[in-house]
Enzyme design. Structure first.
Site, PDB file in Angstrom:
ATOM      1  N   TYR A 178     -14.537  29.191  32.520  1.00 40.17           N
ATOM      2  CA  TYR A 178     -15.725  28.339  32.618  1.00 40.17           C
ATOM      3  C   TYR A 178     -15.562  27.162  31.668  1.00 40.17           C
ATOM      4  CZ  TYR A 178     -20.783  27.191  32.161  1.00 40.17           C
ATOM      5  OH  TYR A 178     -22.004  26.565  32.121  1.00 40.17           O
ATOM      6  N   LYS A 191     -14.218  27.422  36.864  1.00 45.09           N
ATOM      7  CA  LYS A 191     -15.451  26.688  37.144  1.00 45.09           C
ATOM      8  C   LYS A 191     -15.471  25.490  36.214  1.00 45.09           C
ATOM      9  CE  LYS A 191     -20.460  26.897  36.486  1.00 45.09           C
ATOM     10  NZ  LYS A 191     -21.604  27.722  36.022  1.00 45.09           N
TER      11      LYS A 191
END
Length: 294
Positions: A135, A163
């Site tokens: 992330y 992500k």
């Protein structure tokens, strides 16, 4: 290993009532996502106010979500912490409870080196057997993965996706050229989903899909069918909503939007505060103009 990190993933809000988890509202929220066939839900991420949850609340939130979903769609848990030992505990608990994968950001505040970031994720990788999504959220973490660190981490067998909440639209192209074929890259920014996927992305972790999962799903389906015009029309229609949902710090606006639509209480934990009157009005106006209903 099957890669669950693709398509439309909703970064779910966490409902509270009287400073406790509101499990009845959680059921409404999760079933709304299942009804509209999102590809996965992300529990206890930034949008889910993960930093405000106790360990016991974290466990209860995951356990209840797993029971509600009953294997209908994959569940991804957030396991971010600037304490590697605690992050490992979150990952281990996620495995025990039975989620399908987890996501974690680089440790915030402590400003680790790239080697430190690598070692943090190596430790998480060793702590469980779940697939992992990196992330990248530099505005929240204060640090970010270098392209080289992403490449190193992608070589660990269960690290399967990134992500990316940054603003570098060249990044998916650069990363795609170096990582293993089954490593997926998704955007975490609603407003750039089409541009990002045009540059090599394969999906979208969305805040807006908390309230419009059907429209977000339609957008992505049109894009995947090469209906660029149709996808762009939907994207342009949603742009004012994206703007309204980030007029103040996420998840303040989306929590109010969900409350306005009857999904949950408008309760958000300190140090976050509820939406200002002007933000509320902006959110209400766009919900009305788009005829959004639950």
């Amino acid at each position: 290993m099957h890669n669950i990190f693709k398509g439309l993933i909703t970064a779910l809000i966490t409902p509270f009532k009287d400073n406790k988890l509101d499990l009845y509202a959680l059921e409404r929220i999760v079933k709304h996502q299942i009804k509209h066939e999102v590809d996965a839900i992300l529990i206890a991420g930034s949008t889910g106010e993960s930093s405000s949850l106790s360990f016991e609340e974290y466990k209860l939130l995951l356990q209840t979500s797993v029971e509600i979903v009953n294997k209908c769609i994959p569940i991804i848990s957030g396991c971010s912490s600037n304490n590697t030992t605690y992050a490992r505990a979150l990952a281990a608990e996620s495995t025990k409870i039975g989620v399908d994968g987890f996501m974690a950001s680089p440790p915030s505040y402590v400003k680790p080196t790239q080697h430190g970031i690598y070692k943090h994720f190596e430790a998480l990788h060793e702590a469980c057997n779940l697939p992992i999504m990196l992330y990248s959220a530099p505005t929240r973490s204060g640090v970010d993965f270098s392209d080289e660190t992403i490449l190193r981490l992608s070589k660990l067998p269960r690290i399967l996706a990134l992500k990316d909440c940054g603003v570098d639209l060249e990044r998916p192209l650069r990363i795609r050229a170096t990582v293993k074929k089954d490593f997926n890259i998704l955007t975490g920014n609603d407003e750039v989903v089409l541009a990002f996927n045009a540059q090599g992305g394969v999906g979208w972790t969305s805040v807006a899909s908390n309230i419009v999962p059907n429209i977000c799903k339609e957008l992505l389906e049109k894009w995947n069918k090469n209906d660029t015009k149709g996808a762009l029309e939907i994207h342009q229609k949603l742009l004012p909503l994206y703007t309204a949902l980030f007029v103040e710090s996420n998840p303040i606006p989306i929590k109010y939007a969900a409350h306005y639509l009857g999904l949950c209480e408008n309760e958000i934990r300190p140090p976050l505060t509820e939406a200002s009157d002007s933000a509320k009005k902006q959110i209400e106006n766009i919900i009305t103009s788009l005829s959004i209903k639950i």
